[in-house]
Design a protein around this motif. Sequence first.
Motif, PDB file in Angstrom:
ATOM      1  N   ASP A 116       6.722  10.567  25.325  1.00  0.00           N
ATOM      2  CA  ASP A 116       8.101  10.407  24.854  1.00  0.00           C
ATOM      3  C   ASP A 116       8.182   9.631  23.542  1.00  0.00           C
ATOM      4  O   ASP A 116       9.099   8.838  23.320  1.00  0.00           O
ATOM      5  N   LYS A 117       7.210   9.870  22.654  1.00  0.00           N
ATOM      6  CA  LYS A 117       7.191   9.191  21.367  1.00  0.00           C
ATOM      7  C   LYS A 117       6.907  10.190  20.247  1.00  0.00           C
ATOM      8  O   LYS A 117       6.275  11.217  20.468  1.00  0.00           O
ATOM      9  N   MET A 118       7.355   9.824  19.070  1.00  0.00           N
ATOM     10  CA  MET A 118       6.992  10.598  17.885  1.00  0.00           C
ATOM     11  C   MET A 118       5.574  10.203  17.489  1.00  0.00           C
ATOM     12  O   MET A 118       5.211   9.027  17.564  1.00  0.00           O
ATOM     13  N   VAL A 119       4.789  11.182  17.104  1.00  0.00           N
ATOM     14  CA  VAL A 119       3.417  10.938  16.666  1.00  0.00           C
ATOM     15  C   VAL A 119       3.185  11.690  15.368  1.00  0.00           C
ATOM     16  O   VAL A 119       3.850  12.684  15.075  1.00  0.00           O
ATOM     17  N   GLY A 120       2.216  11.228  14.607  1.00  0.00           N
ATOM     18  CA  GLY A 120       1.816  11.944  13.414  1.00  0.00           C
ATOM     19  C   GLY A 120       1.033  13.179  13.811  1.00  0.00           C
ATOM     20  O   GLY A 120       0.418  13.226  14.872  1.00  0.00           O
ATOM     21  N   ILE A 121       1.081  14.178  12.959  1.00  0.00           N
ATOM     22  CA  ILE A 121       0.355  15.407  13.260  1.00  0.00           C
ATOM     23  C   ILE A 121      -0.235  15.993  11.978  1.00  0.00           C
ATOM     24  O   ILE A 121       0.392  15.941  10.922  1.00  0.00           O
ATOM     25  N   ILE A 122      -1.437  16.493  12.105  1.00  0.00           N
ATOM     26  CA  ILE A 122      -2.062  17.268  11.038  1.00  0.00           C
ATOM     27  C   ILE A 122      -1.948  18.718  11.490  1.00  0.00           C
ATOM     28  O   ILE A 122      -2.588  19.124  12.445  1.00  0.00           O
ATOM     29  N   THR A 123      -1.078  19.468  10.827  1.00  0.00           N
ATOM     30  CA  THR A 123      -0.823  20.843  11.263  1.00  0.00           C
ATOM     31  C   THR A 123      -1.773  21.842  10.621  1.00  0.00           C
ATOM     32  O   THR A 123      -1.906  22.964  11.101  1.00  0.00           O
ATOM     33  N   GLU A 124      -2.422  21.425   9.553  1.00  0.00           N
ATOM     34  CA  GLU A 124      -3.335  22.326   8.860  1.00  0.00           C
ATOM     35  C   GLU A 124      -4.307  21.485   8.047  1.00  0.00           C
ATOM     36  O   GLU A 124      -3.907  20.520   7.404  1.00  0.00           O
ATOM     37  N   LEU A 125      -5.572  21.839   8.122  1.00  0.00           N
ATOM     38  CA  LEU A 125      -6.582  21.220   7.274  1.00  0.00           C
ATOM     39  C   LEU A 125      -7.519  22.341   6.856  1.00  0.00           C
ATOM     40  O   LEU A 125      -8.106  23.001   7.710  1.00  0.00           O
ATOM     41  N   TYR A 126      -7.600  22.569   5.553  1.00  0.00           N
ATOM     42  CA  TYR A 126      -8.375  23.711   5.076  1.00  0.00           C
ATOM     43  C   TYR A 126      -9.124  23.337   3.804  1.00  0.00           C
ATOM     44  O   TYR A 126      -8.577  22.694   2.909  1.00  0.00           O
ATOM     45  N   VAL A 127     -10.378  23.762   3.759  1.00  0.00           N
ATOM     46  CA  VAL A 127     -11.217  23.621   2.571  1.00  0.00           C
ATOM     47  C   VAL A 127     -11.776  25.005   2.265  1.00  0.00           C
ATOM     48  O   VAL A 127     -12.243  25.702   3.176  1.00  0.00           O
ATOM     49  N   PHE A 128     -11.706  25.385   1.016  1.00  0.00           N
ATOM     50  CA  PHE A 128     -12.235  26.696   0.647  1.00  0.00           C
ATOM     51  C   PHE A 128     -13.709  26.797   1.047  1.00  0.00           C
ATOM     52  O   PHE A 128     -14.457  25.826   0.905  1.00  0.00           O
ATOM     53  N   PRO A 129     -14.136  27.948   1.562  1.00  0.00           N
ATOM     54  CA  PRO A 129     -15.507  28.103   2.063  1.00  0.00           C
ATOM     55  C   PRO A 129     -16.599  27.639   1.102  1.00  0.00           C
ATOM     56  O   PRO A 129     -17.555  26.985   1.516  1.00  0.00           O
ATOM     57  N   GLU A 130     -16.439  27.925  -0.170  1.00  0.00           N
ATOM     58  CA  GLU A 130     -17.473  27.540  -1.139  1.00  0.00           C
ATOM     59  C   GLU A 130     -17.517  26.035  -1.401  1.00  0.00           C
ATOM     60  O   GLU A 130     -18.451  25.524  -2.016  1.00  0.00           O
ATOM     61  N   GLU A 131     -16.513  25.306  -0.907  1.00  0.00           N
ATOM     62  CA  GLU A 131     -16.441  23.852  -1.103  1.00  0.00           C
ATOM     63  C   GLU A 131     -16.796  23.068   0.160  1.00  0.00           C
ATOM     64  O   GLU A 131     -16.729  21.842   0.169  1.00  0.00           O
ATOM     65  N   ARG A 132     -17.132  23.763   1.219  1.00  0.00           N
ATOM     66  CA  ARG A 132     -17.425  23.100   2.490  1.00  0.00           C
ATOM     67  C   ARG A 132     -18.772  22.388   2.463  1.00  0.00           C
ATOM     68  O   ARG A 132     -19.615  22.661   1.628  1.00  0.00           O
ATOM     69  N   ARG A 133     -18.923  21.463   3.392  1.00  0.00           N
ATOM     70  CA  ARG A 133     -20.138  20.659   3.550  1.00  0.00           C
ATOM     71  C   ARG A 133     -20.343  19.697   2.371  1.00  0.00           C
ATOM     72  O   ARG A 133     -21.456  19.329   2.038  1.00  0.00           O
ATOM     73  N   LYS A 134     -19.220  19.313   1.768  1.00  0.00           N
ATOM     74  CA  LYS A 134     -19.262  18.345   0.661  1.00  0.00           C
ATOM     75  C   LYS A 134     -18.468  17.081   0.998  1.00  0.00           C
ATOM     76  O   LYS A 134     -18.251  16.244   0.136  1.00  0.00           O
ATOM     77  N   GLY A 135     -17.964  16.996   2.239  1.00  0.00           N
ATOM     78  CA  GLY A 135     -17.202  15.818   2.650  1.00  0.00           C
ATOM     79  C   GLY A 135     -15.717  15.881   2.343  1.00  0.00           C
ATOM     80  O   GLY A 135     -14.995  14.914   2.576  1.00  0.00           O
ATOM     81  N   ILE A 136     -15.245  17.005   1.849  1.00  0.00           N
ATOM     82  CA  ILE A 136     -13.836  17.131   1.469  1.00  0.00           C
ATOM     83  C   ILE A 136     -12.926  17.064   2.695  1.00  0.00           C
ATOM     84  O   ILE A 136     -11.914  16.355   2.686  1.00  0.00           O
ATOM     85  N   ALA A 137     -13.267  17.777   3.753  1.00  0.00           N
ATOM     86  CA  ALA A 137     -12.431  17.773   4.963  1.00  0.00           C
ATOM     87  C   ALA A 137     -12.348  16.360   5.551  1.00  0.00           C
ATOM     88  O   ALA A 137     -11.278  15.924   5.988  1.00  0.00           O
ATOM     89  N   LYS A 138     -13.468  15.661   5.552  1.00  0.00           N
ATOM     90  CA  LYS A 138     -13.487  14.289   6.064  1.00  0.00           C
ATOM     91  C   LYS A 138     -12.550  13.400   5.250  1.00  0.00           C
ATOM     92  O   LYS A 138     -11.752  12.646   5.804  1.00  0.00           O
TER      93      LYS A 138
END
Length: 147
Positions: A75-97
């Motif tokens: 019964d509380k408001m919470v923060g939400i991450i509705t989308e997190l996206y990194v272009f495939p060629e940019e992955r594994r570089k720590g951007i999502a983190k």
Amino acid sequence: MEIRRATFKEVQKIRKHALSVLKESTMDRVRPSIEKARHMTSASLDGSSYYLVYVEESEIKGWAAIGATFDFYTDKMVGIITELYVFPEERRKGIAKKLCRQSCNHLQNKGFQKVQLNVFAGNDAIKLYEKLGFYEVSRLLEKKLHD
């Protein structure tokens, strides 16, 4: 490199990728359509939600959509991450983190004590989220009732 709130023009660029993001994030369990993609991104344009962009050399490499939702269990408001996206060629570089951490910081600064996100079973991003301190709260099960 910078992470900041997306401009209107950047949001329009992000929206152009909505169909492919929807398809990938739902692990091909949802048939992508323009209507679903618009619905998915419209929440990030309602004023209470917004996109954070990871920009390097004036180019968007990834983004996160953040906002608030009502948690019916607490019964509380919470923060939400509705989308997190990194272009495939940019992955594994720590951007999502970095995007995830910055999203949590933004939400904490808004006074939220919890952040939630939804991720489909089998998505490799689960490992990242767990490393960042997210944990499973519930599990949605389903059964097909036809052949």
